[in-house]
Design an enzyme around this catalytic site. Structure first.
Site, short mmCIF file in Angstrom:
data_model
loop_
_atom_site.label_atom_id
_atom_site.label_comp_id
_atom_site.label_asym_id
_atom_site.label_seq_id
_atom_site.Cartn_x
_atom_site.Cartn_y
_atom_site.Cartn_z
N ASP A 1 4.69 10.05 33.37
CA ASP A 1 4.07 11.37 33.51
C ASP A 1 5.13 12.47 33.60
O ASP A 1 4.93 13.58 33.10
CB ASP A 1 3.23 11.44 34.78
CG ASP A 1 2.19 10.34 34.90
OD1 ASP A 1 2.33 9.32 34.20
OD2 ASP A 1 1.26 10.48 35.70
N GLU B 1 -5.06 3.16 28.14
CA GLU B 1 -4.99 1.90 28.88
C GLU B 1 -6.30 1.12 28.87
O GLU B 1 -6.39 0.06 29.48
CB GLU B 1 -4.54 2.18 30.31
CG GLU B 1 -3.10 2.68 30.38
CD GLU B 1 -2.70 3.18 31.75
OE1 GLU B 1 -1.50 3.25 32.02
OE2 GLU B 1 -3.61 3.53 32.55
#
Length: 751
Positions: free
Chosen positions: A354, A482
């Site tokens: 991130d 994901e």
């Protein structure tokens, strides 16, 4: 979606206390100063549901995993930030009866976080028998003195009769993480007296460092010290007094917090704790607060984003920037930005991708370049760990970890840990992004070239050549989406691998002779990298004119999110993992993530076709998703969608969009509001060393403005119903593009 705080430009406040929302309140009133942070839990004990949490930057523990099987290459431990000694603990007795808002009768409740100065306040009036007492709390973690926590409590007797007040203030090491395996306690007390406590993390079997933390409390109060109690795990001091009607007692608690990250022996740590305590003891509360507020004022002066006509949007933007500033402001190159920052235990407080993909673009725009350079140096300094991660998989080069404190992978989900390898490409992109934005090549030609080279060596070993297709492929990966695990030829991953190899070869042409010698990239290696670049397989469907997320994706039952019954959303809280994996639904931007990164490298048609295909199947159950989609929508002139996604990212936690803010804020996602506005609504880009804008004003707003740091300048951009306006606040004149037209910034410019 749930909103429990009032909508105000500079405050997060409520006049209601709902026990069922206690954890949500705690998350959204978290404090931090980059060095330490805490959830907004009560100073006093609360017997109802709560998630107390205090966290110290860089202090962590290698917790055991619960995995019942083991495979070669599997992470040895799950690293996590641990709950620190509770140094804010203050309990209150009223005529001998303990205050506990879970059981007591109280009124006039008020809770508020001031985003302008980082001060948390709380007040209420409690009735216990014949006693009626008003409590006013203030709390802040100083940004002027990073080791300092300050609490101030005013206690007023509203009863007709005299009231006896006792304050039991403690330092308590008997804490644990709620998510810790086997209910472990992590602290062992090494020194304890009436006003200080030193504790060390317990020994571990993995060879990772132990950390020592020291807390020393000082007090300023109108009450009398009446007792001391020094135990094995907790030390406390009791202050007492009798208050007549309308009389007020005040107590300030000032705690100095130091750790072994800065001191190499317990003696030095205690000495520093004493020196810092002495330093602040001579200052008044107002002086400590003013020093703290002055720095907050400087930060907001440089980076505030103003929105007129939409208070919800304004509050969301400032709340997000506040969350970023309280987590990281570049003061310590040993630290990074955890997805939950100092606001909760989830994700273990570690570093994820991130930072490079979402935090770097924002910090480039709102702080000096050194802040972002520190984030890049963080990865460079952890290359040794990245080598180990690659070697564990039998591969060459460096595999930077998905989750880490020290460079070693410490996440315990295989499909994420060793399949979500796109993060190697995201780290390479961050180096490029820093260089492109700042114009500073000193990193990329030195430390950065080493990082790029080792990542490229990993990619060159991780790909395999398909003789049948005469192309290079990457099997067994997980992309940013994901909800798709162990897939073949994830387009995002393959693209980033190809791009990284290409970018590395370009940089190798520019490094010095000494650096080239140190990198030792042979002509054979370069030729292999070029062959991979030329023959990389990138899934594409010509009929749909889209880049295919991965092999087999188009064979799924392709239905939009609108086909899912509302009562089954979010799917990650209602569906089995098996059902999610078999579905076509996308957690967050995957193909679109790369198209956002390289937004000028794709044609308008490519962006439109891919956005129109993938966005309807995206459930946005990653907090990172909305910002990317907002920028892409703005680029495509889908104004309604761009604003919709801005609102989602800006108020993700304030409105608890994904029903998961109870365990902490989404700190790295707090970059989303700035990204959506500056890169989306204002259309800010840097291309060929030129800063450009294509601004538009959302119809529901009256105006917006922001300041941006760029190559030694500070630029103010304002957009209202009359058009866009650009002002050079400081620095040399600058040539920019506005809607494709060149203009020189040397004063206020209007378009």
């Amino acid at each position: 979606m749930k909103r429990i705080f009032e909508v105000q430009p500079w405050n997060v406040s409520t006049h209601e206390f709902k026990p069922e929302d206690k954890r949500l309140q705690e998350s959204m009133t978290s404090l931090g100063n980059g060095y330490m942070g805490m959830r907004g839990f009560f100073d006093e004990d609360y017997s109802g549901d709560s998630l107390p949490g205090i966290y110290l930057g860089g202090v962590w523990y290698p917790d055991k995993t619960r995995v019942g099987w083991w495979k070669n290459g599997y992470p040895k431990y799950f690293g996590k930030v641990i709950n620190a000694v509770n140094f804010i603990k203050m309990n209150f007795m009223i005529n001998g009866s303990k205050l506990d808002l879970a059981n007591d009768e109280f009124t006039d409740f008020d809770l508020g976080l001031n985003l302008k100065n980082g001060v948390l306040v709380r007040s209420f009036v409690v009735t216990k028998g014949a006693a009626k007492v008003q409590f006013n709390f203030e709390r802040f973690l100083s940004v002027a003195q990073k080791e300092l926590s300050v609490q101030k409590v005013d206690i007023k007797n509203l009863s007709d009769a005299e009231v006896k007040i006792e304050v039991i203030s403690a330092l308590d090491s008997n804490v644990k993480n709620e998510d810790a395996n086997y209910d472990e306690h992590f602290w062992e007390v090494r020194h304890i007296d009436e006003d200080s406590l030193v504790a060390e993390t317990k020994a571990n079997d993995f060879g990772t460092p132990r950390f020592t933390s020291g807390m020393q409390a000082g007090y300023v109060t109108s009450l009398e010290k009446t007792d001391e109690n020094v135990g094995d795990t907790e030390t406390s001091i009791t202050f007492s007094g009798k208050l007549n009607k309308d009389e007020v007692a005040t107590i300030e608690k000032r705690v100095i917090v130091v750790t072994s990250r800065d001191y190499d022996s317990q003696d030095k740590l205690i000495s520093a704790m004493n020196d810092l305590s002495a330093k602040i003891s001579s200052q008044s509360y107002d002086e400590l607060l003013t020093a703290h507020e002055n720095i907050w004022a400087e930060r907001w002066e440089q980076s505030d984003v103003k929105i007129e006509g939409d208070t919800e949007a304004q509050q969301g933007m400032r709340f997000n920037l506040f969350g970023l500033f309280t987590t990281y402001y570049g003061d310590d190159s040993r630290l990074n930005i955890g997805p939950k920052g100092f606001t909760g235990e989830k994700y273990g407080g570690a570093t994820y991708w991130d930072t490079e993909a979402f935090a770097v673009p924002v910090y480039l725009g709102i702080t000096k370049p050194e802040v972002t350079r520190n984030l890049l140096m963080y990865r460079y300094k952890q290359l040794d760990g990245a080598y180990i991660n690659a070697q564990e998989q039998g591969l060459k080069g460096a595999l930077f970890p998905m989750v880490t404190f020290n460079g070693i992978e410490c996440h315990n989900e295989w499909e994420i840990t060793f399949e979500e390898i796109h993060r190697n490409g995201d780290i390479a992109f961050a180096i490029y992004n820093y260089t492109r934005y700042t114009g500073d090549k000193s990193y990329v030609l030195n430390e950065g070239s080493k990082v790029l080279t080792e990542i490229s060596r990993f990619w060159a070993d991780r790909v395999h050549f398909s003789k049948r297709n005469n192309q290079y492929m990457i099997h067994g990966v997980t992309g940013p989406d994901e909800y798709e695990n162990n897939v073949d030829n994830n387009w995002n991953t393959n693209y980033l691998a190809q791009w990284t190899l290409k970018y590395t070869l370009e940089i190798l042409k520019e490094v010095s002779a000494d650096q080239a010698k140190a990198l030792n990239v042979s002509d054979e290696e370069k030729a292999k990298w070029q062959d991979i670049i030329d023959k990389m397989y990138l899934p594409y469907d010509k009929d749909l004119d889209i880049f295919v997320q991965h092999d087999g994706f188009l064979d799924k039952d392709l239905e939009p999110v609108s086909a899912i019954p509302k009562d089954q959303l979010p799917i990650n809280q209602h569906w089995s993992w098996d059902k999610i994996l078999r579905s076509p639904y996308i957690k967050q931007g995957d193909v679109l993530q790369v198209m956002y990164d390289f937004i000028d490298e794709f044609t308008p048609e490519q962006k439109k076709h891919n956005f129109d295909f993938y966005e309807p199947m995206t459930v946005h159950e990653s907090s990172l998703s909305a910002a990317i989609h907002s920028v892409m929508a703005a680029d495509l002139h889908y104004e309604k969608k761009a604003v919709e996604f801005y609102e989602r990212t800006a108020r993700l936690d304030l409105d608890n969009y994904n029903n998961d803010t109870v365990d902490g804020l989404h700190i790295t996602s707090m970059t989303g509001g700035w990204i959506a506005m500056v890169q989306g609504f204002a259309g800010m880009r840097v291309h060929n060393d030129t800063l450009s804008y294509k601004p538009f004003l959302p119809k529901k707003w009256d105006s917006y403005s922001f300041r941006q740091v760029f190559r030694g300048r500070v630029i103010e951009v304002s957009v209202d119903k009359q058009g866009s306006h650009f002002e050079l606040i400081s620095g040399d004149p600058l040539d920019i593009l506005v809607d494709g037209k060149p203009t020189t910034l040397d004063s206020l410019q209007t378009n």
